[in-house]
Design a protein around this motif. Structure first.
Motif, short mmCIF file in Angstrom:
data_model
loop_
_atom_site.label_atom_id
_atom_site.label_comp_id
_atom_site.label_asym_id
_atom_site.label_seq_id
_atom_site.Cartn_x
_atom_site.Cartn_y
_atom_site.Cartn_z
N GLY A 135 0.82 -1.21 0.00
CA GLY A 135 0.00 0.00 0.00
C GLY A 135 0.85 1.26 0.00
O GLY A 135 0.35 2.34 0.33
N VAL A 136 2.11 1.13 -0.39
CA VAL A 136 3.02 2.28 -0.39
C VAL A 136 2.44 3.42 -1.22
O VAL A 136 1.78 3.20 -2.24
CB VAL A 136 4.42 1.86 -0.91
N ARG A 137 2.66 4.62 -0.76
CA ARG A 137 2.22 5.80 -1.50
C ARG A 137 3.34 6.28 -2.41
O ARG A 137 4.51 6.05 -2.13
CB ARG A 137 1.82 6.91 -0.55
N GLY A 138 2.94 6.95 -3.49
CA GLY A 138 3.93 7.47 -4.41
C GLY A 138 3.43 8.73 -5.09
O GLY A 138 2.28 9.12 -4.92
N ASP A 139 4.30 9.34 -5.89
CA ASP A 139 3.91 10.54 -6.62
C ASP A 139 3.81 10.29 -8.12
O ASP A 139 3.50 11.20 -8.89
CB ASP A 139 4.87 11.69 -6.33
N THR A 140 4.04 9.05 -8.53
CA THR A 140 3.90 8.69 -9.94
C THR A 140 3.00 7.46 -10.02
O THR A 140 3.31 6.43 -9.41
CB THR A 140 5.26 8.39 -10.59
N GLU A 141 1.90 7.62 -10.74
CA GLU A 141 0.93 6.53 -10.86
C GLU A 141 0.65 6.24 -12.31
O GLU A 141 0.85 7.09 -13.19
CB GLU A 141 -0.36 6.89 -10.13
N LEU A 142 0.16 5.04 -12.55
CA LEU A 142 -0.17 4.60 -13.89
C LEU A 142 -1.48 3.85 -13.86
O LEU A 142 -1.68 2.98 -13.01
CB LEU A 142 0.94 3.68 -14.42
N GLU A 143 -2.37 4.21 -14.75
CA GLU A 143 -3.59 3.44 -14.94
C GLU A 143 -3.34 2.56 -16.16
O GLU A 143 -3.15 3.06 -17.27
CB GLU A 143 -4.79 4.36 -15.17
N LEU A 144 -3.30 1.27 -15.94
CA LEU A 144 -2.94 0.33 -17.00
C LEU A 144 -4.17 -0.47 -17.41
O LEU A 144 -4.67 -1.29 -16.65
CB LEU A 144 -1.82 -0.60 -16.50
N ASP A 145 -4.67 -0.22 -18.61
CA ASP A 145 -5.82 -0.94 -19.13
C ASP A 145 -5.32 -2.22 -19.79
O ASP A 145 -4.65 -2.17 -20.83
CB ASP A 145 -6.58 -0.08 -20.14
N VAL A 146 -5.63 -3.35 -19.19
CA VAL A 146 -5.17 -4.63 -19.73
C VAL A 146 -6.31 -5.41 -20.38
O VAL A 146 -6.17 -6.60 -20.65
CB VAL A 146 -4.48 -5.49 -18.64
N SER A 147 -7.41 -4.73 -20.70
CA SER A 147 -8.57 -5.41 -21.27
C SER A 147 -8.29 -6.04 -22.64
O SER A 147 -8.99 -6.97 -23.04
CB SER A 147 -9.77 -4.46 -21.36
N GLU A 148 -7.29 -5.55 -23.34
CA GLU A 148 -6.95 -6.12 -24.65
C GLU A 148 -5.89 -7.21 -24.55
O GLU A 148 -5.38 -7.68 -25.56
CB GLU A 148 -6.46 -5.01 -25.59
N PHE A 149 -5.58 -7.63 -23.32
CA PHE A 149 -4.54 -8.63 -23.10
C PHE A 149 -5.12 -9.85 -22.40
O PHE A 149 -6.06 -9.75 -21.61
CB PHE A 149 -3.40 -8.04 -22.26
N ARG A 150 -4.54 -11.00 -22.69
CA ARG A 150 -4.93 -12.27 -22.06
C ARG A 150 -3.77 -12.71 -21.17
O ARG A 150 -2.61 -12.72 -21.61
CB ARG A 150 -5.20 -13.29 -23.18
N THR A 151 -4.07 -13.10 -19.94
CA THR A 151 -3.03 -13.57 -19.02
C THR A 151 -2.60 -14.97 -19.43
O THR A 151 -3.41 -15.88 -19.51
CB THR A 151 -3.53 -13.57 -17.57
N MET A 152 -1.30 -15.11 -19.71
CA MET A 152 -0.73 -16.39 -20.13
C MET A 152 -0.02 -17.09 -18.98
O MET A 152 0.12 -18.30 -18.97
CB MET A 152 0.26 -16.18 -21.28
N GLU A 153 0.44 -16.29 -18.03
CA GLU A 153 1.17 -16.84 -16.90
C GLU A 153 0.95 -15.93 -15.71
O GLU A 153 0.90 -14.70 -15.85
CB GLU A 153 2.66 -16.91 -17.25
N GLN A 154 0.79 -16.54 -14.54
CA GLN A 154 0.60 -15.76 -13.32
C GLN A 154 1.13 -16.58 -12.16
O GLN A 154 0.83 -17.77 -12.06
CB GLN A 154 -0.88 -15.45 -13.11
#
Length: 176
Positions: free
Chosen positions: A130-149
Motif C-alpha cells: 500500500g506504499v504511497r507514491g507521486d507517480t501513478e499509472l492506470e494500465l488498461d489490460v482489457s486487450e490482453f490475455r493472461t498467459m502466466e501468473q
C-alpha cells in the motif's frame, strides 16, 4: 523465464515491463518506492540482449546504461547525450531505432501511456504493498490475455511479496 512469442509479421515484439502496486503507484521521488531483488533479477533475465526504451526521468533514476542491453532514452530536450545511450526525440522514433530487436518499454508513466497501444505483451509485477507514491499509472489490460501468473513471496532482499503476470495482446482482427 518464458520465451517471447513472435507475432505473425516480421515486426519486433514490443513488451511493456511494469512494476506497480494495485492502486497504480510506480514511483516516488524519482525512484521505485520498494526493494525487490527477485524482481530486478527477473527483469535482467527478461531484457538481456534486447532494447530498453525509457523516458529521460527513468534513465536518470537508473543513472547508467544497463549492461547487455541497448538503451534508447526518449527526450524532447535537444542535444541531450549520455555515454552508451541513444537518444530519440519521440517514442515512435525510439521504436524505429530499435529495429528488429526485442523491445522492452520500461517507463516512466508517460512513455507507458504513449506506447502501451503498440505493445504485444506486458510483463507486470504487481507489488503487493500500500506504499504511497507521486507517480501513478492506470494500465488498461482489457486487450490482453493472461498467459502466466504466479505469486512470489518476499525473500530476504525483498520488501514485500509480488505477483507476476505475463499477458499477451488478443489478436487484432483484420478490420481493426
Amino acid at each position: 523465464m518464458p520465451e517471447t512469442s513472435t507475432p505473425a509479421t516480421s515486426d519486433p515484439v514490443i513488451t511493456a515491463v511494469v512494476a506497480m502496486t494495485p492502486s497504480g503507484v510506480i514511483g516516488r521521488d524519482g525512484t521505485m518506492p520498494w526493494r525487490l531483488r527477485q524482481d530486478l533479477q527477473r527483469f535482467k533475465k527478461m531484457t538481456m540482449g534486447g532494447v530498453l526504451v525509457m523516458g529521460r526521468k527513468t534513465f536518470d533514476s537508473i543513472g547508467r546504461a544497463l549492461p547487455g542491453r541497448r538503451t534508447i532514452v526518449v527526450s524532447r530536450q535537444p542535444g541531450l547525450s549520455y555515454d552508451g545511450v541513444e537518444v530519440a526525440s519521440s517514442p515512435d522514433a525510439a521504436l524505429q531505432m530499435g529495429g528488429q530487436s526485442a523491445i522492452y518499454v520500461v517507463g516512466g508513466a508517460e512513455i507507458y501511456r504513449q506506447l502501451i497501444d503498440r505493445c504485444d505483451q506486458i510483463y507486470l509485477t504487481r507489488v503487493l504493498s500500500g506504499v504511497r507514491g507521486d507517480t501513478e499509472l492506470e494500465l488498461d489490460v482489457s486487450e490482453f490475455r493472461t498467459m502466466e501468473q504466479f505469486r512470489v513471496p518476499a525473500g530476504p532482499a525483498d520488501a514485500v511479496p509480488t505477483e507476476f503476470f505475463r499477458m499477451v495482446r488478443h489478436r487484432r482482427s483484420e478490420n481493426s
